[in-house]
Scaffold this active site. Structure first.
Site, PDB file in Angstrom:
ATOM      1  N   PRO A   2       0.449  -1.093   0.068  1.00 30.38           N
ATOM      2  CA  PRO A   2      -0.065   0.034  -0.811  1.00 30.38           C
ATOM      3  C   PRO A   2       0.560   1.588   0.371  1.00 30.38           C
ATOM      4  CG  PRO A   2       0.203  -0.834   2.272  1.00 30.38           C
ATOM      5  CD  PRO A   2       0.884  -1.099   1.188  1.00 30.38           C
ATOM      6  N   GLU A   3       1.043   1.854  -1.381  1.00 29.66           N
ATOM      7  CA  GLU A   3       1.587   3.365  -1.339  1.00 29.66           C
ATOM      8  C   GLU A   3       0.925   3.811  -2.113  1.00 29.66           C
ATOM      9  OE1 GLU A   3       5.806   4.189  -2.218  1.00 29.66           O
ATOM     10  OE2 GLU A   3       6.276   2.208  -1.485  1.00 29.66           O
ATOM     11  N   HIS A 100      -5.918 -15.667   6.966  1.00 31.63           N
ATOM     12  CA  HIS A 100      -6.186 -14.530   7.218  1.00 31.63           C
ATOM     13  C   HIS A 100      -7.497 -13.026   6.949  1.00 31.63           C
ATOM     14  CE1 HIS A 100      -2.087 -14.989   9.299  1.00 31.63           C
ATOM     15  NE2 HIS A 100      -1.437 -15.415   8.334  1.00 31.63           N
ATOM     16  N   ARG A 119      -0.243  -9.427   8.063  1.00 32.81           N
ATOM     17  CA  ARG A 119       0.238  -8.807   9.070  1.00 32.81           C
ATOM     18  C   ARG A 119      -0.026  -8.358  10.332  1.00 32.81           C
ATOM     19  NH1 ARG A 119       6.126  -6.257   6.876  1.00 32.81           N
ATOM     20  NH2 ARG A 119       6.322  -6.561   8.961  1.00 32.81           N
TER      21      ARG A 119
END
Length: 289
Positions: A2-3, A100, A119
DNA sequence: AACACCCCCTGTCGGC
DNA sequence: TGCCGACAGGGGGTGT
Protein backbone atom coordinates in the site's frame (compact mmCIF):
# COMPACT_ATOMS: atom_id res chain seq x y z
CA UNK A 1 0.79 -3.43 -0.99
CA UNK A 2 0.00 0.00 0.00
CA UNK A 3 1.52 3.19 -1.21
CA UNK A 4 -0.60 5.73 -3.03
CA UNK A 5 -0.78 3.91 -6.39
CA UNK A 6 -1.71 0.63 -4.74
CA UNK A 7 -4.33 2.16 -2.44
CA UNK A 8 -5.82 4.07 -5.36
CA UNK A 9 -5.86 0.87 -7.43
CA UNK A 10 -7.73 -0.85 -4.60
CA UNK A 11 -10.18 2.03 -4.47
CA UNK A 12 -10.87 1.80 -8.18
CA UNK A 13 -11.34 -1.94 -7.97
CA UNK A 14 -13.59 -1.83 -4.95
CA UNK A 15 -15.76 1.13 -5.90
CA UNK A 16 -17.95 -0.60 -8.51
CA UNK A 17 -19.00 -3.27 -6.01
CA UNK A 18 -19.13 -1.11 -2.91
CA UNK A 19 -20.59 2.23 -3.93
CA UNK A 20 -24.37 2.03 -3.90
CA UNK A 21 -24.32 -1.33 -2.14
CA UNK A 22 -25.90 -2.03 1.22
CA UNK A 23 -23.91 -3.80 3.93
CA UNK A 24 -26.28 -6.50 5.10
CA UNK A 25 -23.99 -8.07 7.68
CA UNK A 26 -20.42 -7.77 8.94
CA UNK A 27 -18.36 -10.71 10.01
CA UNK A 28 -15.44 -9.90 12.33
CA UNK A 29 -13.17 -12.87 12.73
CA UNK A 30 -11.08 -11.26 15.45
CA UNK A 31 -11.50 -8.41 17.85
CA UNK A 32 -8.62 -6.33 16.62
CA UNK A 33 -6.23 -5.65 13.81
CA UNK A 34 -3.57 -3.12 14.69
CA UNK A 35 -6.12 -1.57 17.03
CA UNK A 36 -9.31 -3.01 18.50
CA UNK A 37 -12.33 -2.52 16.28
CA UNK A 38 -14.59 0.29 17.55
CA UNK A 39 -17.45 -0.47 19.93
CA UNK A 40 -20.36 -2.13 18.15
CA UNK A 41 -18.43 -1.91 14.89
CA UNK A 42 -20.34 -4.62 13.07
CA UNK A 43 -23.71 -3.39 14.32
CA UNK A 44 -22.99 0.16 13.26
CA UNK A 45 -22.16 -0.93 9.72
CA UNK A 46 -25.16 -3.19 9.35
CA UNK A 47 -27.85 -1.97 6.94
CA UNK A 48 -25.76 1.04 5.94
CA UNK A 49 -25.56 2.01 2.31
CA UNK A 50 -22.19 3.10 0.87
CA UNK A 51 -22.47 6.50 -0.80
CA UNK A 52 -18.91 6.95 -1.99
CA UNK A 53 -15.44 5.46 -1.75
CA UNK A 54 -12.61 7.97 -1.54
CA UNK A 55 -8.89 7.98 -0.89
CA UNK A 56 -6.84 10.39 1.18
CA UNK A 57 -3.11 9.65 1.45
CA UNK A 58 -2.98 5.89 2.06
CA UNK A 59 -6.45 5.74 3.63
CA UNK A 60 -9.65 4.52 2.04
CA UNK A 61 -12.83 6.29 3.16
CA UNK A 62 -16.23 4.75 2.57
CA UNK A 63 -18.91 7.36 3.20
CA UNK A 64 -22.03 5.79 4.67
CA UNK A 65 -25.66 6.91 4.64
CA UNK A 66 -25.71 7.62 8.39
CA UNK A 67 -23.20 10.47 8.30
CA UNK A 68 -20.22 8.35 9.24
CA UNK A 69 -17.32 7.09 7.16
CA UNK A 70 -15.59 3.76 7.39
CA UNK A 71 -11.87 4.53 7.48
CA UNK A 72 -9.58 1.75 6.28
CA UNK A 73 -5.80 1.55 6.28
CA UNK A 74 -4.06 -1.43 4.71
CA UNK A 75 -0.85 -1.25 6.76
CA UNK A 76 1.88 -3.33 5.16
CA UNK A 77 0.01 -6.43 4.09
CA UNK A 78 -3.68 -5.61 3.89
CA UNK A 79 -5.69 -6.45 0.78
CA UNK A 80 -9.29 -6.66 -0.32
CA UNK A 81 -11.02 -9.07 -2.61
CA UNK A 82 -14.56 -9.40 -3.86
CA UNK A 83 -16.21 -12.80 -3.60
CA UNK A 84 -19.47 -13.61 -5.26
CA UNK A 85 -21.56 -15.92 -3.09
CA UNK A 86 -21.40 -19.20 -4.91
CA UNK A 87 -22.51 -21.89 -2.50
CA UNK A 88 -20.50 -25.04 -2.95
CA UNK A 89 -17.76 -23.36 -4.90
CA UNK A 90 -14.33 -24.48 -3.79
CA UNK A 91 -11.68 -21.78 -3.91
CA UNK A 92 -8.66 -23.99 -3.59
CA UNK A 93 -6.08 -21.24 -4.01
CA UNK A 94 -7.59 -19.16 -1.25
CA UNK A 95 -7.41 -21.79 1.46
CA UNK A 96 -3.96 -21.22 2.81
CA UNK A 97 -4.48 -17.50 3.14
CA UNK A 98 -8.02 -17.70 4.49
CA UNK A 99 -6.66 -17.75 8.03
CA UNK A 100 -5.99 -14.05 7.58
CA UNK A 101 -9.42 -13.10 6.28
CA UNK A 102 -10.28 -10.85 9.21
CA UNK A 103 -13.31 -8.88 8.04
CA UNK A 104 -16.10 -9.89 5.68
CA UNK A 105 -18.63 -7.32 4.49
CA UNK A 106 -21.70 -9.17 3.25
CA UNK A 107 -23.34 -6.93 0.68
CA UNK A 108 -26.65 -7.16 -1.07
CA UNK A 109 -26.75 -8.99 -4.40
CA UNK A 110 -24.86 -11.92 -2.85
CA UNK A 111 -21.52 -10.19 -2.83
CA UNK A 112 -18.81 -10.18 -0.20
CA UNK A 113 -15.89 -7.83 0.28
CA UNK A 114 -13.18 -9.63 2.23
CA UNK A 115 -10.31 -7.93 4.04
CA UNK A 116 -7.18 -10.05 4.42
CA UNK A 117 -4.13 -8.90 6.39
CA UNK A 118 -1.47 -11.38 7.58
CA UNK A 119 0.60 -8.89 9.54
CA UNK A 120 -2.41 -7.00 10.89
CA UNK A 121 -0.78 -3.59 10.66
CA UNK A 122 -3.96 -2.35 8.99
CA UNK A 123 -7.00 -1.00 10.81
CA UNK A 124 -10.58 0.15 10.43
CA UNK A 125 -12.55 2.75 12.31
CA UNK A 126 -15.60 4.96 12.03
CA UNK A 127 -15.50 8.75 11.96
CA UNK A 128 -18.29 11.26 11.40
CA UNK A 129 -17.84 12.22 7.74
CA UNK A 130 -18.02 15.91 8.53
CA UNK A 131 -15.30 15.62 11.18
CA UNK A 132 -12.74 13.70 9.15
CA UNK A 133 -10.61 16.73 8.35
CA UNK A 134 -10.25 17.61 12.03
CA UNK A 135 -9.60 14.06 13.16
CA UNK A 136 -6.13 13.55 14.53
CA UNK A 137 -5.39 10.94 11.87
CA UNK A 138 -6.12 13.37 9.07
CA UNK A 139 -5.58 16.92 10.23
CA UNK A 140 -1.81 16.62 10.19
CA UNK A 141 -1.54 15.03 6.76
CA UNK A 142 0.48 16.81 4.12
CA UNK A 143 -0.33 17.55 0.52
CA UNK A 144 -1.53 14.99 -1.98
CA UNK A 145 1.48 14.38 -4.21
CA UNK A 146 -0.55 14.34 -7.42
CA UNK A 147 -2.22 17.64 -6.61
CA UNK A 148 -1.12 21.10 -7.66
CA UNK A 149 -0.06 21.74 -4.08
CA UNK A 150 3.10 19.72 -4.64
CA UNK A 151 5.42 21.96 -6.60
CA UNK A 152 8.99 23.21 -6.38
CA UNK A 153 8.06 26.17 -4.23
CA UNK A 154 6.33 23.90 -1.72
CA UNK A 155 9.32 21.57 -1.54
CA UNK A 156 11.70 24.50 -1.11
CA UNK A 157 9.58 25.73 1.76
CA UNK A 158 9.48 22.42 3.64
CA UNK A 159 13.06 21.39 2.84
CA UNK A 160 14.64 24.72 3.70
CA UNK A 161 16.84 24.60 6.78
CA UNK A 162 16.31 20.90 7.34
CA UNK A 163 19.30 18.67 8.10
CA UNK A 164 17.44 15.38 7.67
CA UNK A 165 18.12 13.44 4.47
CA UNK A 166 15.82 14.20 1.57
CA UNK A 167 14.43 10.69 1.66
CA UNK A 168 13.26 11.03 5.27
CA UNK A 169 11.28 14.17 4.51
CA UNK A 170 9.65 12.67 1.42
CA UNK A 171 8.47 9.77 3.56
CA UNK A 172 7.04 12.08 6.22
CA UNK A 173 3.27 11.92 5.78
CA UNK A 174 2.89 15.29 7.53
CA UNK A 175 4.57 16.95 4.55
CA UNK A 176 3.52 14.81 1.59
CA UNK A 177 0.85 12.19 2.17
CA UNK A 178 0.89 8.98 0.18
CA UNK A 179 4.50 8.29 -0.72
CA UNK A 180 6.22 5.22 0.70
CA UNK A 181 9.58 3.55 0.49
CA UNK A 182 9.33 2.34 -3.10
CA UNK A 183 8.13 5.50 -4.78
CA UNK A 184 10.43 7.78 -2.81
CA UNK A 185 13.43 5.75 -3.98
CA UNK A 186 12.14 5.78 -7.54
CA UNK A 187 11.33 9.49 -7.58
CA UNK A 188 14.75 10.47 -6.21
CA UNK A 189 16.43 8.40 -8.90
CA UNK A 190 14.39 10.04 -11.64
CA UNK A 191 15.35 13.46 -10.28
CA UNK A 192 19.02 12.43 -9.87
CA UNK A 193 19.01 13.43 -6.22
CA UNK A 194 20.81 11.38 -3.59
CA UNK A 195 18.48 10.10 -0.87
CA UNK A 196 21.27 10.84 1.63
CA UNK A 197 21.49 14.49 0.77
CA UNK A 198 20.46 16.89 3.52
CA UNK A 199 17.13 18.32 2.44
CA UNK A 200 18.22 21.86 3.18
CA UNK A 201 21.05 21.59 0.67
CA UNK A 202 18.43 21.47 -2.09
CA UNK A 203 17.31 24.99 -1.26
CA UNK A 204 19.27 28.13 -2.15
CA UNK A 205 19.98 30.86 0.39
CA UNK A 206 17.30 32.92 -1.34
CA UNK A 207 14.77 30.25 -0.42
CA UNK A 208 14.36 29.20 -4.03
CA UNK A 209 14.73 25.55 -5.10
CA UNK A 210 17.94 24.34 -6.70
CA UNK A 211 17.68 22.99 -10.23
CA UNK A 212 17.69 19.47 -8.81
CA UNK A 213 14.83 20.18 -6.42
CA UNK A 214 12.89 21.84 -9.21
CA UNK A 215 12.91 18.47 -11.03
CA UNK A 216 11.55 16.56 -8.09
CA UNK A 217 7.82 17.36 -8.27
CA UNK A 218 7.59 16.06 -11.82
CA UNK A 219 9.66 12.99 -10.86
CA UNK A 220 7.23 12.22 -8.04
CA UNK A 221 4.12 12.77 -10.13
CA UNK A 222 5.62 10.86 -13.04
CA UNK A 223 6.45 7.75 -11.10
CA UNK A 224 3.05 7.74 -9.36
CA UNK A 225 1.23 8.23 -12.65
CA UNK A 226 3.21 5.48 -14.34
CA UNK A 227 2.53 3.14 -11.43
CA UNK A 228 -1.19 3.92 -11.50
CA UNK A 229 -1.32 3.08 -15.19
CA UNK A 230 0.24 -0.29 -14.37
CA UNK A 231 -2.26 -1.02 -11.60
CA UNK A 232 0.37 -0.47 -8.91
CA UNK A 233 3.17 -2.80 -7.91
CA UNK A 234 2.67 -6.41 -6.88
CA UNK A 235 5.32 -7.66 -4.50
CA UNK A 236 5.02 -11.26 -3.49
CA UNK A 237 1.56 -12.49 -4.37
CA UNK A 238 -0.49 -9.38 -3.80
CA UNK A 239 -3.32 -9.02 -6.24
CA UNK A 240 -5.72 -6.43 -7.42
CA UNK A 241 -9.36 -6.71 -6.51
CA UNK A 242 -10.15 -8.70 -9.63
CA UNK A 243 -7.29 -11.08 -8.99
CA UNK A 244 -4.95 -9.64 -11.61
CA UNK A 245 -1.49 -8.43 -10.71
CA UNK A 246 -0.26 -4.86 -10.87
CA UNK A 247 2.94 -4.89 -12.87
CA UNK A 248 4.81 -1.70 -12.04
CA UNK A 249 7.46 -3.69 -10.16
CA UNK A 250 8.88 -4.59 -13.58
CA UNK A 251 9.50 -0.90 -14.12
CA UNK A 252 11.45 -0.27 -10.91
CA UNK A 253 14.70 1.51 -11.74
CA UNK A 254 16.32 1.12 -8.30
CA UNK A 255 13.96 -0.45 -5.75
CA UNK A 256 15.11 -3.97 -4.78
CA UNK A 257 17.72 -3.88 -7.56
CA UNK A 258 20.93 -3.86 -5.52
CA UNK A 259 23.91 -4.73 -7.71
CA UNK A 260 22.11 -4.04 -10.99
CA UNK A 261 23.41 -1.59 -13.57
CA UNK A 262 21.93 1.89 -13.24
CA UNK A 263 19.28 2.39 -15.94
CA UNK A 264 20.07 6.07 -16.43
CA UNK A 265 21.26 6.46 -20.04
CA UNK A 266 25.02 6.88 -20.13
CA UNK A 267 25.44 6.16 -16.40
CA UNK A 268 27.97 3.45 -15.53
CA UNK A 269 26.88 3.24 -11.89
CA UNK A 270 25.61 0.28 -9.87
CA UNK A 271 22.47 0.33 -7.76
CA UNK A 272 23.43 0.32 -4.09
CA UNK A 273 21.47 -0.47 -0.94
CA UNK A 274 21.91 1.48 2.27
CA UNK A 275 19.78 1.67 5.41
CA UNK A 276 18.22 4.95 6.49
CA UNK A 277 16.08 5.14 9.62
CA UNK A 278 15.99 1.36 9.65
CA UNK A 279 14.63 1.00 6.14
CA UNK A 280 16.30 0.03 2.88
CA UNK A 281 17.18 2.76 0.43
CA UNK A 282 18.17 1.93 -3.14
CA UNK A 283 19.98 4.46 -5.29
CA UNK A 284 22.78 5.03 -7.78
CA UNK A 285 25.74 6.80 -6.14
CA UNK A 286 27.00 7.72 -9.60
CA UNK A 287 24.09 9.70 -11.05
CA UNK A 288 22.25 10.70 -7.88
CA UNK A 289 23.96 13.63 -6.23
C1' DA B 1 11.54 20.81 17.39
C1' DA B 2 14.00 17.51 14.92
C1' DC B 3 15.91 13.29 14.42
C1' DA B 4 17.12 8.15 15.26
C1' DC B 5 15.60 3.97 16.91
C1' DC B 6 12.37 0.41 18.47
C1' DC B 7 8.23 -1.94 18.09
C1' DC B 8 3.77 -4.08 16.40
C1' DC B 9 2.96 -9.27 13.46
C1' DT B 10 3.52 -12.93 10.14
C1' DG B 11 5.61 -14.82 6.14
C1' DT B 12 9.40 -15.63 3.06
C1' DC B 13 13.90 -16.10 1.52
C1' DG B 14 18.84 -16.97 1.54
C1' DG B 15 22.69 -19.03 3.90
C1' DC B 16 24.54 -22.73 6.41
C1' DT C 1 15.63 -30.90 4.80
C1' DG C 2 15.62 -27.81 8.68
C1' DC C 3 16.85 -24.05 11.35
C1' DC C 4 17.91 -19.10 11.96
C1' DG C 5 18.49 -14.47 11.01
C1' DA C 6 17.36 -10.70 8.03
C1' DC C 7 13.97 -8.34 5.95
C1' DA C 8 9.27 -6.69 4.05
C1' DG C 9 5.12 -1.76 0.71
C1' DG C 10 3.42 1.60 7.33
C1' DG C 11 3.46 4.34 11.09
C1' DG C 12 3.15 5.31 16.18
C1' DG C 13 5.77 6.01 20.35
C1' DT C 14 9.84 7.19 22.91
C1' DG C 15 14.38 8.80 23.84
C1' DT C 16 18.13 12.12 23.00
Amino acid sequence: MPELPEVETVRRGLAPALVGATIERVELRRRDLRFPFPERFAARLQDRRVLDLRRRAKYLLADLDDGHSLIMHLGMSGSFRIDEETPGAFHHKRDKNAAHDHVVLHLDHDRRVVYNDPRRFGYMLLIATQAIDEDKLFRGLGVEPLSGALDAAFLARVFGGRAAPAKALLLDQRLIAGLGNIYVCEALHRAHISPLRPAGSLVLASGRPTAALARLPQSIKGVLTDALKAGGSSLRDHRQIDGSLGYFQHSFRVYDREGAACPTPGCKGTITRVVQSGRSTFYCPSCQK
